[in-house]
Design a protein around this motif. Structure first.
Motif, PDB file in Angstrom:
ATOM      1  N   GLN A  43      11.627  42.328  75.140  1.00  0.00           N
ATOM      2  CA  GLN A  43      12.498  42.016  74.046  1.00  0.00           C
ATOM      3  C   GLN A  43      13.220  43.281  73.377  1.00  0.00           C
ATOM      4  N   THR A  44      14.388  43.133  73.435  1.00  0.00           N
ATOM      5  CA  THR A  44      15.204  44.115  72.784  1.00  0.00           C
ATOM      6  C   THR A  44      15.718  43.795  71.468  1.00  0.00           C
ATOM      7  N   SER A  45      15.680  42.505  71.035  1.00  0.00           N
ATOM      8  CA  SER A  45      16.069  42.074  69.778  1.00  0.00           C
ATOM      9  C   SER A  45      15.209  41.822  68.691  1.00  0.00           C
ATOM     10  N   THR A  46      13.989  42.739  69.186  1.00  0.00           N
ATOM     11  CA  THR A  46      12.847  42.790  67.956  1.00  0.00           C
ATOM     12  C   THR A  46      12.609  44.045  67.458  1.00  0.00           C
ATOM     13  N   ASP A  47      12.006  44.308  66.520  1.00  0.00           N
ATOM     14  CA  ASP A  47      11.353  45.450  65.765  1.00  0.00           C
ATOM     15  C   ASP A  47      10.329  45.885  66.500  1.00  0.00           C
ATOM     16  N   THR A  48       9.667  45.391  67.286  1.00  0.00           N
ATOM     17  CA  THR A  48       8.155  45.462  67.818  1.00  0.00           C
ATOM     18  C   THR A  48       8.286  46.631  68.819  1.00  0.00           C
ATOM     19  N   PRO A  49       7.820  47.813  68.632  1.00  0.00           N
ATOM     20  CA  PRO A  49       7.882  49.006  69.781  1.00  0.00           C
ATOM     21  C   PRO A  49       7.903  48.607  71.177  1.00  0.00           C
ATOM     22  N   LEU A  71       4.480  54.186  60.274  1.00  0.00           N
ATOM     23  CA  LEU A  71       5.026  54.298  59.131  1.00  0.00           C
ATOM     24  C   LEU A  71       5.692  55.789  58.731  1.00  0.00           C
ATOM     25  N   VAL A  72       4.644  56.519  58.845  1.00  0.00           N
ATOM     26  CA  VAL A  72       4.899  57.972  58.608  1.00  0.00           C
ATOM     27  C   VAL A  72       5.947  58.614  59.604  1.00  0.00           C
ATOM     28  N   THR A  73       5.653  58.333  61.027  1.00  0.00           N
ATOM     29  CA  THR A  73       6.734  58.795  61.889  1.00  0.00           C
ATOM     30  C   THR A  73       8.119  58.302  61.658  1.00  0.00           C
ATOM     31  N   ARG A  74       8.279  57.022  61.416  1.00  0.00           N
ATOM     32  CA  ARG A  74       9.547  56.432  60.740  1.00  0.00           C
ATOM     33  C   ARG A  74      10.111  56.995  59.647  1.00  0.00           C
ATOM     34  N   ALA A  75       9.410  57.376  58.677  1.00  0.00           N
ATOM     35  CA  ALA A  75       9.989  57.859  57.502  1.00  0.00           C
ATOM     36  C   ALA A  75      10.287  59.214  57.493  1.00  0.00           C
ATOM     37  N   LEU A  76       9.316  60.105  57.913  1.00  0.00           N
ATOM     38  CA  LEU A  76       9.349  61.557  57.732  1.00  0.00           C
ATOM     39  C   LEU A  76       9.869  62.421  59.174  1.00  0.00           C
ATOM     40  N   LEU A  77       9.534  61.894  60.099  1.00  0.00           N
ATOM     41  CA  LEU A  77       9.463  62.731  61.538  1.00  0.00           C
ATOM     42  C   LEU A  77      10.507  62.174  62.560  1.00  0.00           C
ATOM     43  N   VAL A  87       8.618  58.061  47.967  1.00  0.00           N
ATOM     44  CA  VAL A  87       8.256  56.462  47.652  1.00  0.00           C
ATOM     45  C   VAL A  87       9.383  55.637  48.294  1.00  0.00           C
ATOM     46  N   GLN A  88      10.870  56.103  47.633  1.00  0.00           N
ATOM     47  CA  GLN A  88      11.937  55.411  48.305  1.00  0.00           C
ATOM     48  C   GLN A  88      12.313  55.142  49.675  1.00  0.00           C
ATOM     49  N   ARG A  89      11.849  56.393  50.562  1.00  0.00           N
ATOM     50  CA  ARG A  89      12.074  56.473  51.671  1.00  0.00           C
ATOM     51  C   ARG A  89      11.183  55.575  52.557  1.00  0.00           C
ATOM     52  N   PHE A  90       9.948  55.555  52.108  1.00  0.00           N
ATOM     53  CA  PHE A  90       8.847  54.782  52.618  1.00  0.00           C
ATOM     54  C   PHE A  90       9.186  53.358  52.343  1.00  0.00           C
ATOM     55  N   GLU A  91       9.730  52.823  51.181  1.00  0.00           N
ATOM     56  CA  GLU A  91      10.123  51.466  51.141  1.00  0.00           C
ATOM     57  C   GLU A  91      11.047  51.268  52.088  1.00  0.00           C
ATOM     58  N   ASP A  92      12.180  51.958  52.199  1.00  0.00           N
ATOM     59  CA  ASP A  92      13.066  51.549  53.144  1.00  0.00           C
ATOM     60  C   ASP A  92      12.447  51.215  54.378  1.00  0.00           C
ATOM     61  N   ALA A  93      11.599  52.307  55.092  1.00  0.00           N
ATOM     62  CA  ALA A  93      11.152  52.085  56.214  1.00  0.00           C
ATOM     63  C   ALA A  93      10.380  50.945  56.301  1.00  0.00           C
ATOM     64  N   ALA A  94       9.421  50.751  55.339  1.00  0.00           N
ATOM     65  CA  ALA A  94       8.555  49.480  55.371  1.00  0.00           C
ATOM     66  C   ALA A  94       9.312  48.235  55.369  1.00  0.00           C
ATOM     67  N   ARG A  95      10.508  48.179  54.760  1.00  0.00           N
ATOM     68  CA  ARG A  95      11.161  47.024  54.626  1.00  0.00           C
ATOM     69  C   ARG A  95      11.786  46.626  56.133  1.00  0.00           C
ATOM     70  N   CYS A  96      12.288  47.697  56.760  1.00  0.00           N
ATOM     71  CA  CYS A  96      12.705  47.712  58.045  1.00  0.00           C
ATOM     72  C   CYS A  96      11.931  47.448  59.214  1.00  0.00           C
ATOM     73  N   PHE A  97      10.806  47.972  59.137  1.00  0.00           N
ATOM     74  CA  PHE A  97       9.896  47.901  60.495  1.00  0.00           C
ATOM     75  C   PHE A  97       8.761  47.323  59.969  1.00  0.00           C
ATOM     76  N   SER A  98       7.990  47.023  58.998  1.00  0.00           N
ATOM     77  CA  SER A  98       6.753  46.492  58.791  1.00  0.00           C
ATOM     78  C   SER A  98       7.033  44.867  58.336  1.00  0.00           C
ATOM     79  N   GLY A  99       6.218  44.008  58.950  1.00  0.00           N
ATOM     80  CA  GLY A  99       6.229  42.775  58.509  1.00  0.00           C
ATOM     81  C   GLY A  99       5.222  42.370  57.241  1.00  0.00           C
ATOM     82  N   GLY A 100       4.530  43.276  56.808  1.00  0.00           N
ATOM     83  CA  GLY A 100       3.774  43.017  55.720  1.00  0.00           C
ATOM     84  C   GLY A 100       2.559  42.712  56.312  1.00  0.00           C
TER      85      GLY A 100
END
Length: 479
Positions: A13-19, A196-202, A341-354
Motif C-alpha cells: 500500500q503506497t497510500s499509508t504511512d506504514t513503512p 521516531l528518532v530517525t524521522r525527526a533527526l536523521l 520537542v517541537q520537531r518530535f511532536e511534528d514527526a509523531a503527529r505525522c508518523f505515529s498512530g499513538g
C-alpha cells in the motif's frame, strides 16, 4: 520446497504511512500464522525479493530480520531462508478471516499453538509468573469503568499527559534524569522509538555508530531507514570510542546500550561515557541511549544513566515497559532534548498512530500508586536468585563443555563454548529442538571478526535448579 510467494503478498500500500518493511513483515507473518506458508517452505532471498518488488535490499532485510528475531523464519546457509519448523498455523475458527486470540503471544513464544509460557531461554521476556496480575486487572478495570467520551477519540501522538508525567518523575528518582513531561514521548515499543528518532533527526545516508557485536533488530531498523552503519568494536569497558573516532569521526549519531551492553552485558566505563559525550558535543552529533534493562543490576545499585551526565543535551534516552511489565503491553518511552520537542511532536503527529489510551491510563495508575517501583524491586531480587539457579543448574550438566558467565546485570546469561565448537550451529540446533538461543556470532556487523563462540540464554523464566539441569541435558544431547 516452495520458493515463490503468492502474488497477493507482494502488493504494498503506497497510500499509508506504514513503512514498506513493516508491511512485508506483517504480510509474511500473517501468511505463516494462517498456514499459507508452512514450516519448511522456502521464501525468496532478500536480493531476489527486492529485485522482484523494486525495493532496496535493506528494506527486505529489515522485514526478514524482524521475522527471524520472532522465530518465524530461519536462514539455512545454502538451503536459503525457510519458514521455521516450530511454527504452526492457528486452529481454524468459525470465521476463516478471524485472527487467533493467542497470535500475539505466539509471536514471542514461537512454540506451538496458544503457549502459556515463552520458550526455554527466551530473551527479553520478564518473569510472567511473578507479575501482579490481580493488581493489574483491578487497575485496568478501574480505568475501563472511568472511560469518558473524550477517551474514545484518537490518542495523543506524543502520549497521555498523565503517563508522561509519571515517567518523568520515575526517571528523575531512579535514573537521575532531569526532564519535563513534555520531553517524554510514549511510543508503541522500542522499534517505534528508534523509528521516531530517525524521522525527526536523521537523514538517509548519514553514518551511525553501532556497537559490534550489538542488537540485530536495531541494525535492521537503521538500515531500513537508510542509515550507513559503522560497526564500532566493544570490549570489557563497552564501546571503544577511540575506534569510532578513527572509523567515522563525522558520524551523525551513535546508538549505545551503556548499562548492560547488548549482547555482552558489559558496562560502558565512565571514561568512555565522557569521551562519547564530548564527541557528540563537539560534532553536534546525537547519542541514542537504549536503557532496555538498566533497572536490573544485582551486585550494586543500578548505575546512573548516560543521559544523567549529558550537559549539552545531545542524548536521547529510550526505555521500555516490555522488559519490566510484559511484552504484550507494547509501550515504551523516549526522552528527547528540550530544544527538539517541537520537531518530535511534528514527526509523531505525522508518523505515529499513538498508543491505546486505556493501556496508557492503566500504566499511569500502576506507577502513581507505587506498584511499579515495588514490582521492580521484587523482580531485582527474584532475577538475582533465578540467575544463580540457572547458571548453577546448567553448569552441573554442561560444566565440561561450556563455561557459564554470570554478568553483573541484565536478563540473560552468557554460555561460552569450550573447544572448537560453533555457536551458530548449536543455536540452530536449539531452535530446531524448540528452545530459544542466539549466538554471539549472529550479532556482529562484521562477520570477519573472530569472536569467542558464545550463546545468550534468557534466565528470567527458569524457576529452579532442577529445571535448569533438565534444560542442560537437552543441550548436552545436541552437543
Amino acid at each position: 520446497m516452495k520458493t515463490t510467494l503468492p502474488h497477493a503478498l507482494l502488493q504494498l500500500q503506497t497510500s499509508t504511512d506504514t513503512p514498506y518493511y513493516r508491511q512485508i513483515y506483517t504480510r509474511l507473518r500473517n501468511a505463516i500464522a494462517d498456514g499459507l506458508l508452512k514450516p519448511g517452505h522456502r521464501i525468496p532471498s532478500a536480493r531476489a525479493l527486492a529485485a522482484e518488488m523494486g525495493l532496496a535490499r535493506g528494506t527486505i532485510e529489515s522485514a526478514y530480520a524482524l521475522l527471524t528475531a520472532e522465530g518465524y523464519i530461519e536462514a539455512r546457509a545454502q538451503a536459503g531462508t525457510v519458514v521455521a519448523p516450530g511454527v504452526r498455523p492457528h486452529a481454524p475458527t468459525a470465521l476463516p478471516s478471524a485472527r487467533h486470540p493467542q497470535h500475539e503471544v505466539q509471536s514471542h513464544a514461537d512454540s506451538g499453538p496458544a503457549p502459556v509460557m515463552p520458550r526455554a531461554f527466551q530473551m527479553g521476556v520478564p518473569a510472567l509468573d511473578a507479575f501482579p496480575r490481580k493488581i493489574w486487572a483491578r487497575l485496568a478495570a478501574r480505568e475501563a469503568r472511568a472511560t469518558r467520551s473524550i477517551d474514545m477519540l484518537y490518542p495523543p501522538p506524543a502520549g497521555l499527559a498523565s503517563l508522561r508525567g509519571e515517567i518523568a518523575r520515575y526517571l528523575q528518582l531512579s535514573r537521575a534524569i532531569s526532564c519535563a513531561p513534555q520531553q517524554v514521548f510514549v511510543t508503541a515499543g522500542y522499534r517505534d522509538s528508534l523509528d521516531l528518532v530517525t524521522r525527526a533527526l536523521l537523514r538517509p545516508g548519514e553514518q551511525v555508530w553501532m556497537e559490534d557485536p550489538g542488537y540485530p533488530p536495531s541494525a535492521s531498523l537503521l538500515r531500513g531507514a537508510g542509515m550507513q552503519l559503522v560497526g564500532v568494536p566493544v570490549d570489557a569497558q563497552g564501546l571503544q570510542v577511540e575506534q569510532g573516532l578513527l572509523l567515522a569521526p563525522d558520524a551523525r549519531a551513535a546508538l549505545v546500550t551503556p548499562a548492560h551492553q547488548s549482547p555482552l552485558c558489559v558496562t560502558l566505563s565512565l571514561q568512555r561515557r565522557i569521551a562519547l559525550l564530548e564527541w557528540a558535543a563537539r560534532r553536534r552529533a546525537w547519542v541514542i541511549e537504549d536503557d532496555y534493562d538498566g533497572e536490573y543490576r544485582y551486585d550494586s545499585r543500578p548505575l546512573p544513566s548516560l543521559k544523567s551526565l549529558d550537559r549539552d543535551d545531545r542524548v536521547l534516552y529510550a526505555g521500555t515497559f516490555s522488559k519490566v511489565l510484559f511484552p504484550a503491553i507494547r509501550l515504551a518511552y523516549l526522552v528527547v532534548p528540550a530544544a527538539e520537542v517541537q520537531r518530535f511532536e511534528d514527526a509523531a503527529r505525522c508518523f505515529s498512530g499513538g498508543s491505546p489510551v486505556l493501556m496508557q491510563k492503566a500504566v499511569a495508575g500502576f506507577m502513581a500508586d507505587g506498584h511499579f517501583a515495588r514490582h521492580i524491586q521484587r523482580m531485582r531480587r527474584l532475577y538475582a536468585q533465578r540467575r544463580e539457579l540457572a547458571a548453577a543448574g546448567l553448569a552441573d550438566v554442561l560444566g565440561r563443555a561450556v563455561q557459564m558467565e554470570t554478568t553483573p546485570g541484565g536478563m540473560h546469561l552468557l554460555m561460552r563454548l569450550k573447544g572448537r565448537r560453533s555457536d551458530r550451529l548449536l543455536a540452530q540446533r536449539m531452535r530446531d529442538a524448540g528452545m530459544f538461543s542466539r549466538a554471539l556470532s549472529e550479532c556482529t556487523l562484521d562477520r570477519r571478526h573472530d569472536l569467542t563462540p558464545m550463546l545468550m540464554l534468557g534466565f528470567t523464566n527458569i524457576t529452579s535448579r532442577e529445571q535448569a539441569q533438565e534444560l542442560g541435558r537437552r543441550i548436552l544431547a545436541l552437543l
